[in-house]
Design a protein around this motif. Structure first.
Motif, PDB file in Angstrom:
ATOM      1  N   GLY A  10       0.820  -1.202   0.000  1.00  0.00           N
ATOM      2  CA  GLY A  10       0.000   0.000   0.000  1.00  0.00           C
ATOM      3  C   GLY A  10       0.850   1.247   0.000  1.00  0.00           C
ATOM      4  O   GLY A  10       2.060   1.200  -0.236  1.00  0.00           O
ATOM      5  N   LEU A  11       0.197   2.361   0.275  1.00  0.00           N
ATOM      6  CA  LEU A  11       0.842   3.674   0.322  1.00  0.00           C
ATOM      7  C   LEU A  11       1.043   4.061   1.784  1.00  0.00           C
ATOM      8  O   LEU A  11       0.101   4.002   2.583  1.00  0.00           O
ATOM      9  N   VAL A  12       2.250   4.463   2.114  1.00  0.00           N
ATOM     10  CA  VAL A  12       2.579   4.839   3.485  1.00  0.00           C
ATOM     11  C   VAL A  12       3.546   6.012   3.454  1.00  0.00           C
ATOM     12  O   VAL A  12       4.328   6.154   2.501  1.00  0.00           O
ATOM     13  N   GLN A  13       3.483   6.832   4.475  1.00  0.00           N
ATOM     14  CA  GLN A  13       4.414   7.946   4.560  1.00  0.00           C
ATOM     15  C   GLN A  13       5.772   7.477   5.060  1.00  0.00           C
ATOM     16  O   GLN A  13       5.875   6.451   5.760  1.00  0.00           O
ATOM     17  N   ALA A  14       6.796   8.223   4.716  1.00  0.00           N
ATOM     18  CA  ALA A  14       8.138   7.913   5.195  1.00  0.00           C
ATOM     19  C   ALA A  14       8.124   7.828   6.719  1.00  0.00           C
ATOM     20  O   ALA A  14       7.497   8.655   7.393  1.00  0.00           O
ATOM     21  N   GLY A  15       8.815   6.822   7.239  1.00  0.00           N
ATOM     22  CA  GLY A  15       8.830   6.585   8.667  1.00  0.00           C
ATOM     23  C   GLY A  15       7.757   5.629   9.142  1.00  0.00           C
ATOM     24  O   GLY A  15       7.780   5.184  10.295  1.00  0.00           O
ATOM     25  N   GLY A  16       6.839   5.311   8.265  1.00  0.00           N
ATOM     26  CA  GLY A  16       5.743   4.416   8.613  1.00  0.00           C
ATOM     27  C   GLY A  16       6.123   2.951   8.516  1.00  0.00           C
ATOM     28  O   GLY A  16       7.280   2.611   8.246  1.00  0.00           O
ATOM     29  N   LEU A  18       4.694  -1.208   7.454  1.00  0.00           N
ATOM     30  CA  LEU A  18       3.786  -2.116   6.761  1.00  0.00           C
ATOM     31  C   LEU A  18       4.218  -3.539   7.080  1.00  0.00           C
ATOM     32  O   LEU A  18       5.403  -3.793   7.343  1.00  0.00           O
ATOM     33  N   ARG A  19       3.257  -4.453   7.031  1.00  0.00           N
ATOM     34  CA  ARG A  19       3.595  -5.873   7.125  1.00  0.00           C
ATOM     35  C   ARG A  19       3.038  -6.585   5.901  1.00  0.00           C
ATOM     36  O   ARG A  19       1.830  -6.592   5.661  1.00  0.00           O
ATOM     37  N   ASN A  77       1.057 -21.652   6.760  1.00  0.00           N
ATOM     38  CA  ASN A  77       1.623 -21.593   5.397  1.00  0.00           C
ATOM     39  C   ASN A  77       1.847 -20.154   4.949  1.00  0.00           C
ATOM     40  O   ASN A  77       1.556 -19.793   3.798  1.00  0.00           O
ATOM     41  N   THR A  78       2.383 -19.346   5.843  1.00  0.00           N
ATOM     42  CA  THR A  78       2.532 -17.926   5.544  1.00  0.00           C
ATOM     43  C   THR A  78       3.896 -17.420   5.976  1.00  0.00           C
ATOM     44  O   THR A  78       4.403 -17.800   7.034  1.00  0.00           O
ATOM     45  N   VAL A  79       4.459 -16.564   5.144  1.00  0.00           N
ATOM     46  CA  VAL A  79       5.698 -15.873   5.475  1.00  0.00           C
ATOM     47  C   VAL A  79       5.394 -14.379   5.507  1.00  0.00           C
ATOM     48  O   VAL A  79       4.546 -13.892   4.760  1.00  0.00           O
ATOM     49  N   TYR A  80       6.076 -13.687   6.395  1.00  0.00           N
ATOM     50  CA  TYR A  80       5.808 -12.265   6.602  1.00  0.00           C
ATOM     51  C   TYR A  80       7.072 -11.434   6.384  1.00  0.00           C
ATOM     52  O   TYR A  80       8.184 -11.913   6.559  1.00  0.00           O
ATOM     53  N   LEU A  81       6.858 -10.181   6.041  1.00  0.00           N
ATOM     54  CA  LEU A  81       7.942  -9.212   6.003  1.00  0.00           C
ATOM     55  C   LEU A  81       7.451  -7.977   6.741  1.00  0.00           C
ATOM     56  O   LEU A  81       6.600  -7.239   6.240  1.00  0.00           O
ATOM     57  N   GLN A  82       7.958  -7.786   7.947  1.00  0.00           N
ATOM     58  CA  GLN A  82       7.617  -6.612   8.736  1.00  0.00           C
ATOM     59  C   GLN A  82       8.583  -5.500   8.367  1.00  0.00           C
ATOM     60  O   GLN A  82       9.802  -5.681   8.447  1.00  0.00           O
ATOM     61  N   MET A  83       8.041  -4.367   7.973  1.00  0.00           N
ATOM     62  CA  MET A  83       8.860  -3.247   7.512  1.00  0.00           C
ATOM     63  C   MET A  83       8.556  -2.033   8.384  1.00  0.00           C
ATOM     64  O   MET A  83       7.390  -1.628   8.494  1.00  0.00           O
ATOM     65  N   GLY A 120       3.334 -10.350  -6.755  1.00  0.00           N
ATOM     66  CA  GLY A 120       3.876  -9.079  -6.297  1.00  0.00           C
ATOM     67  C   GLY A 120       2.837  -8.173  -5.663  1.00  0.00           C
ATOM     68  O   GLY A 120       1.645  -8.255  -5.981  1.00  0.00           O
ATOM     69  N   THR A 121       3.288  -7.330  -4.773  1.00  0.00           N
ATOM     70  CA  THR A 121       2.422  -6.332  -4.146  1.00  0.00           C
ATOM     71  C   THR A 121       3.173  -5.007  -4.101  1.00  0.00           C
ATOM     72  O   THR A 121       4.363  -4.969  -3.776  1.00  0.00           O
ATOM     73  N   GLN A 122       2.490  -3.940  -4.460  1.00  0.00           N
ATOM     74  CA  GLN A 122       3.125  -2.628  -4.561  1.00  0.00           C
ATOM     75  C   GLN A 122       3.250  -1.986  -3.194  1.00  0.00           C
ATOM     76  O   GLN A 122       2.284  -1.920  -2.422  1.00  0.00           O
ATOM     77  N   VAL A 123       4.434  -1.488  -2.912  1.00  0.00           N
ATOM     78  CA  VAL A 123       4.683  -0.676  -1.717  1.00  0.00           C
ATOM     79  C   VAL A 123       5.167   0.684  -2.192  1.00  0.00           C
ATOM     80  O   VAL A 123       6.154   0.776  -2.928  1.00  0.00           O
ATOM     81  N   THR A 124       4.472   1.726  -1.773  1.00  0.00           N
ATOM     82  CA  THR A 124       4.842   3.079  -2.143  1.00  0.00           C
ATOM     83  C   THR A 124       5.030   3.901  -0.872  1.00  0.00           C
ATOM     84  O   THR A 124       4.126   3.968  -0.039  1.00  0.00           O
TER      85      THR A 124
END
Length: 127
Positions: A10-16, A18-19, A77-83, A120-124
């Motif tokens: 999704g769309l997030v501001q700098a410093g935010g 997402l998982r 059956n899931t892998v995550y990426l915490q950002m 793929g999933t968009q990260v902005t």
């Protein structure tokens, strides 16, 4: 055959934060090493993070170390990426990938080593 479906972009501001999640089909998920890659416009796909089949070993690219964390739940059956602390330069399409593990602690880092890919999933990240 393994099918991978990413979500959470999704769309997030700098410093935010997402998982991202990547749900995999199949009954032998724990035998697959999983990786996260990203590709920004005009750039090559790059490795972000990976985790071994059993979850006992992870590897994170220097560019995101300390900000991104990969984990998995084999029961789901899931892998995550915490950002966290996202930066505009993190903007990209993020892909998860799977590869049948050579060992329980193997974490491939090259895209050519992976067999299955999600869409793929968009990260902005806005500044």
């Amino acid at each position: 055959q393994v099918q991978l479906v990413e979500s959470g972009g999704g769309l997030v501001q700098a410093g935010g934060s997402l998982r991202l999640s990547c749900a995999a089909s199949g009954r032998t998920f724990s035998t697959y090493a999983m990786g996260w890659f990203r590709q920004a416009p005009g750039k090559e796909r790059e490795f972000v993070a990976g985790i071994s089949g059993g979850g006992g070993r992870t590897y994170t690219a220097d560019s995101v170390k300390g900000r991104f964390t990969v984990s998995r739940d084999n029961a789901k059956n899931t892998v995550y990426l915490q950002m966290i602390s996202l930066k505009p330069e993190d903007t990209a399409v993020y892909y998860c990938a799977a590869r049948l593990g050579i060992s329980t602690l193997w974490v491939p880092v090259a895209s050519r080593e992976y067999t299955y890919w999600g869409q793929g999933t968009q990260v902005t990240v806005s500044s």
